[in-house]
Design an enzyme around this catalytic site. Structure first.
Site, PDB file in Angstrom:
ATOM      1  N   GLU A   1     -14.438 -15.384   9.609  1.00  0.00           N
ATOM      2  CA  GLU A   1     -14.318 -14.828   8.250  1.00  0.00           C
ATOM      3  C   GLU A   1     -14.008 -15.914   7.220  1.00  0.00           C
ATOM      4  OE1 GLU A   1     -11.884 -11.470   5.615  1.00  0.00           O
ATOM      5  OE2 GLU A   1     -11.288 -11.807   7.683  1.00  0.00           O
TER       6      GLU A   1
ATOM      7  N   ARG B   1      -9.426  -2.012   2.575  1.00  0.00           N
ATOM      8  CA  ARG B   1      -9.146  -1.213   1.375  1.00  0.00           C
ATOM      9  C   ARG B   1     -10.278  -0.232   1.075  1.00  0.00           C
ATOM     10  NH1 ARG B   1      -8.098  -6.234  -2.473  1.00  0.00           N
ATOM     11  NH2 ARG B   1      -9.408  -7.211  -0.880  1.00  0.00           N
TER      12      ARG B   1
ATOM     13  N   LYS C   1     -18.005 -12.414   9.287  1.00  0.00           N
ATOM     14  CA  LYS C   1     -17.456 -11.492   8.271  1.00  0.00           C
ATOM     15  C   LYS C   1     -17.412 -12.220   6.928  1.00  0.00           C
ATOM     16  CE  LYS C   1     -13.515  -8.527   7.083  1.00  0.00           C
ATOM     17  NZ  LYS C   1     -12.399  -7.712   7.573  1.00  0.00           N
TER      18      LYS C   1
ATOM     19  N   ARG D   1       0.842  -1.208   0.000  1.00  0.00           N
ATOM     20  CA  ARG D   1       0.000   0.000   0.000  1.00  0.00           C
ATOM     21  C   ARG D   1       0.877   1.258   0.000  1.00  0.00           C
ATOM     22  NH1 ARG D   1      -4.819  -1.851   3.067  1.00  0.00           N
ATOM     23  NH2 ARG D   1      -5.269  -3.785   1.969  1.00  0.00           N
TER      24      ARG D   1
ATOM     25  N   SER E   1     -14.983  -6.161   2.075  1.00  0.00           N
ATOM     26  CA  SER E   1     -15.221  -5.462   0.799  1.00  0.00           C
ATOM     27  C   SER E   1     -14.699  -6.247  -0.396  1.00  0.00           C
ATOM     28  CB  SER E   1     -14.617  -4.056   0.838  1.00  0.00           C
ATOM     29  OG  SER E   1     -13.262  -4.092   1.236  1.00  0.00           O
ATOM     30  N   GLY E   2     -13.723  -7.136  -0.168  1.00  0.00           N
ATOM     31  CA  GLY E   2     -13.314  -8.072  -1.211  1.00  0.00           C
ATOM     32  C   GLY E   2     -12.855  -7.455  -2.512  1.00  0.00           C
TER      33      GLY E   2
END
EC number: 4.1.2.13
Length: 358
Positions: free
Chosen positions: A183, A298, A225, A39, A266-267
């Protein structure tokens, strides 16, 4: 035997319910050192501890952002990190009414005997780590299992293995006072349609809740999640209303009403897409016994990161960009987002990374 009752049962139930408070959600800031490095590289900033701390300080001290959040997931480094004025990040979050959480898995490894499917590591020594994290102020945990859709995937072996790992992790967390976020992420990679994603999501969630039941996990003290039910990344897009309908139906068929909240990942969707899809789910007039919220990484940080670009003089503008996304998602948990958020730099771009490693 019904659910295991830990000495923390009342606290687990209260904390899980608090995290699921309508109008609030989770900021996932638990990127590993390698992932946060990517990032930072995208904005030409060196991956050193000072820069990682500066980014997290920017996120955790953004005016107006914390009231939209009920939890922040941290990486181990951040749990013990201090702000530039010497205050523990954990204390900054708690004072803002936000529960600190911690990523406890150790990443994925290939599952032998499968075509590139994975299982998640990290059960060894997990009890001791959870105890240590609780003492440091963490009150919930996250463990990411990863499944993929292919011609023959996910295999029964992969579904069972990942469901079992999630259940084992969940009960160990509860024994040590941490609310487990379960998750099971089904990656968006592929050319499948939304019906295929819905069918796989139902199979995976059904297996997860069977495993959680077998391990006597206290469902009232957990959160789910999941991925949203969408077409594959190489397929034509569909509207937020279609995604909402397929996602909520899959959850109705598989997630017990005892679970207080579902916090979506959000994938790799763009910031704006993820918000609109969540909003559409909360606008659906149908039975929803759990609150539907967000646990975005993200999709909360992209425009903030681009605005900041590692420069001190951009911090205020970057914090404003974070506030805009937090407020938009807060409204989406109530189904009141009008789609009028000021789109920051990068808010509309897809954040999809094939075979995403966290």
């Amino acid at each position: 035997m019904s659910a295991f009752t830990s000495k923390f049962a009342d606290e687990l139930i209260a904390n899980a319910a608090y995290i699921g408070t309508p109008g609030k959600g989770i900021l996932a800031a638990d990127e590993s050192t390698g992932t946060i490095g990517k990032r930072l590289a995208s904005i030409n900033v060196e991956n050193v501890e000072t820069n990682r701390r500066n980014l997290r300080e920017l996120l955790f001290t953004a005016p107006g952002a914390l009231p939209c959040l009920s939890g922040v997931i941290l990486f181990e480094e951040t749990l013990y990190q201090k702000s530039s004025d010497g205050k523990l990040f954990v204390d900054i979050l708690k004072e803002g009414g936000v529960l600190p959480g911690i990523k406890v898995d150790k990443g994925t490894v290939e599952l032998a005997g499968t075509d590139g499917e994975t299982t998640t590591q990290g059960l060894d020594g997990l009890g001791d780590r959870c105890k240590k994290y609780y003492e440091a102020g963490a009150r919930f945990a996250k463990w990411r299992a990863v499944l993929k859709i292919g011609e023959n995937e996910p295999s029964e072996h992969s579904i069972h293995e990942n469901a079992y790992g999630l259940a084992r992790y969940a009960v160990i967390c509860q024994e040590n006072g941490l609310v487990p976020i379960v998750e099971p992420e089904i990656l968006v990679d592929g050319s499948h349609d939304i019906q295929k994603c819905a069918a796989v999501t139902e199979r995976v969630l059904a297996a997860c809740y069977k495993a959680l039941s077998d391990h006597h996990v206290l469902l009232e003290g957990t959160l789910l999640k999941p991925n949203m039910v969408t077409p594959g990344s190489d397929s034509p897009k569909v509207s937020p209303e279609v995604i909402a309908e397929h996602t909520v139906r899959a959850l109705q068929r598989t997630v017990p009403a005892a679970v207080p909240a579902i916090v979506f990942l959000s994938g790799g969707q763009s910031e704006e897409e993820a918000t609109r899809n969540l909003n559409a789910m909360n606008q659906l007039k149908t039975k929803k016994p759990w609150s539907l919220s967000f646990s975005f990484g993200r999709a909360l940080q992209q425009s903030t990161l681009k605005t900041w670009a590692g420069k001190e003089e951009n911090v205020k503008a970057a914090q404003e960009a974070l506030y805009v996304r937090c407020k938009a998602n807060s409204e989406a948990t109530l189904g009141t987002y009008k789609g009028d958020a000021k789109l920051g730099d990068g808010a509309a771009e897809s954040l999809h990374v094939k075979d995403y490693k966290y």
